[in-house]
Design a protein around this motif. Structure first.
Motif, PDB file in Angstrom:
ATOM      1  N   ALA A  25       0.846  -1.198   0.000  1.00 59.52           N
ATOM      2  CA  ALA A  25       0.000   0.000   0.000  1.00 59.52           C
ATOM      3  C   ALA A  25       0.878   1.243   0.000  1.00 59.52           C
ATOM      4  CB  ALA A  25      -0.899   0.009   1.219  1.00 59.52           C
ATOM      5  N   PRO A  26       0.428   2.312  -0.627  1.00 64.34           N
ATOM      6  CA  PRO A  26       1.172   3.582  -0.539  1.00 64.34           C
ATOM      7  C   PRO A  26       1.303   4.015   0.919  1.00 64.34           C
ATOM      8  CG  PRO A  26      -0.538   3.711  -2.224  1.00 64.34           C
ATOM      9  CD  PRO A  26      -0.766   2.429  -1.463  1.00 64.34           C
ATOM     10  N   SER A  27       2.382   4.735   1.215  1.00 65.69           N
ATOM     11  CA  SER A  27       2.642   5.152   2.602  1.00 65.69           C
ATOM     12  C   SER A  27       3.274   6.527   2.634  1.00 65.69           C
ATOM     13  CB  SER A  27       3.590   4.170   3.293  1.00 65.69           C
ATOM     14  OG  SER A  27       3.058   2.877   3.336  1.00 65.69           O
ATOM     15  N   THR A  28       3.116   7.187   3.768  1.00 71.27           N
ATOM     16  CA  THR A  28       3.797   8.453   4.014  1.00 71.27           C
ATOM     17  C   THR A  28       5.147   8.173   4.666  1.00 71.27           C
ATOM     18  OG1 THR A  28       2.855   8.692   6.220  1.00 71.27           O
ATOM     19  CG2 THR A  28       1.587   9.640   4.371  1.00 71.27           C
ATOM     20  N   VAL A  29       5.988   9.198   4.724  1.00 69.37           N
ATOM     21  CA  VAL A  29       7.278   9.056   5.409  1.00 69.37           C
ATOM     22  C   VAL A  29       7.041   8.677   6.866  1.00 69.37           C
ATOM     23  CG1 VAL A  29       9.357  10.279   6.164  1.00 69.37           C
ATOM     24  CG2 VAL A  29       8.475  10.652   3.871  1.00 69.37           C
ATOM     25  N   ARG A  30       6.068   9.303   7.485  1.00 70.49           N
ATOM     26  CA  ARG A  30       5.766   9.016   8.894  1.00 70.49           C
ATOM     27  C   ARG A  30       5.390   7.547   9.093  1.00 70.49           C
ATOM     28  NH1 ARG A  30       6.881  10.085  13.981  1.00 70.49           N
ATOM     29  NH2 ARG A  30       5.125   9.626  15.311  1.00 70.49           N
ATOM     30  N   GLU A  31       4.557   7.020   8.212  1.00 67.53           N
ATOM     31  CA  GLU A  31       4.163   5.616   8.320  1.00 67.53           C
ATOM     32  C   GLU A  31       5.367   4.691   8.143  1.00 67.53           C
ATOM     33  OE1 GLU A  31      -0.420   6.032   6.666  1.00 67.53           O
ATOM     34  OE2 GLU A  31       1.210   5.710   5.253  1.00 67.53           O
ATOM     35  N   ASP A  34       7.540   4.893  11.295  1.00 66.69           N
ATOM     36  CA  ASP A  34       6.962   4.100  12.381  1.00 66.69           C
ATOM     37  C   ASP A  34       7.220   2.608  12.179  1.00 66.69           C
ATOM     38  OD1 ASP A  34       6.031   6.403  13.547  1.00 66.69           O
ATOM     39  OD2 ASP A  34       3.956   6.148  12.851  1.00 66.69           O
ATOM     40  N   ARG A  35       7.296   2.189  10.947  1.00 61.21           N
ATOM     41  CA  ARG A  35       7.452   0.765  10.643  1.00 61.21           C
ATOM     42  C   ARG A  35       8.900   0.273  10.792  1.00 61.21           C
ATOM     43  NH1 ARG A  35       4.160  -2.875   7.285  1.00 61.21           N
ATOM     44  NH2 ARG A  35       5.513  -4.623   6.819  1.00 61.21           N
ATOM     45  N   PHE A  36       9.845   1.141  10.464  1.00 56.80           N
ATOM     46  CA  PHE A  36      11.261   0.749  10.477  1.00 56.80           C
ATOM     47  C   PHE A  36      12.016   1.467  11.589  1.00 56.80           C
ATOM     48  CE2 PHE A  36       9.897   0.390   5.996  1.00 56.80           C
ATOM     49  CZ  PHE A  36      10.004  -0.972   5.871  1.00 56.80           C
TER      50      PHE A  36
END
Length: 100
Positions: A25-31, A34-36
């Motif tokens: 899915a497309p993501s923002t830098v913030r997302e 948070d993931r990495f």
């Protein structure tokens, strides 16, 4: 887009993980941050490399950007690899056997 730039962009493990994530899915830098286990500037720099190589694109979404995979570029890269691989396999079949 030169394939060398795309291969260089794909050479980093974090950029590979970012692409894997964007595949879902497309993501923002913030997302992505948070993931990495990486800071926002680090993720942004890796996204810049991927954008410069034409592998991802960004569209404004409010005060941030939504990053997504550039399917056409990845497909072109995949086609290049498949064609190159098939040509090399054909050449191997045409090589005379090695005589020691």
């Amino acid at each position: 887009m030169p394939y060398e730039d795309q291969f260089a962009a794909l050479s980093h493990p974090l950029r590979q993980k970012i692409l894997d994530t964007l595949q879902s899915a497309p993501s923002t830098v913030r997302e992505l941050t948070d993931r990495f286990d990486a800071s926002q500037p680090v993720i942004s720099q890796h996204l810049k490399v991927l954008r410069d190589a034409g592998l991802v694109d960004a569209t404004p979404q409010g005060t941030s950007r939504l990053y997504r995979i550039e399917e056409a570029q990845l497909n072109a890269l995949r086609n290049f690899l498949e064609e190159h691989w098939q040509n090399k396999l054909k050449q191997l079949g045409e090589e005379p056997p090695y005589n020691a």
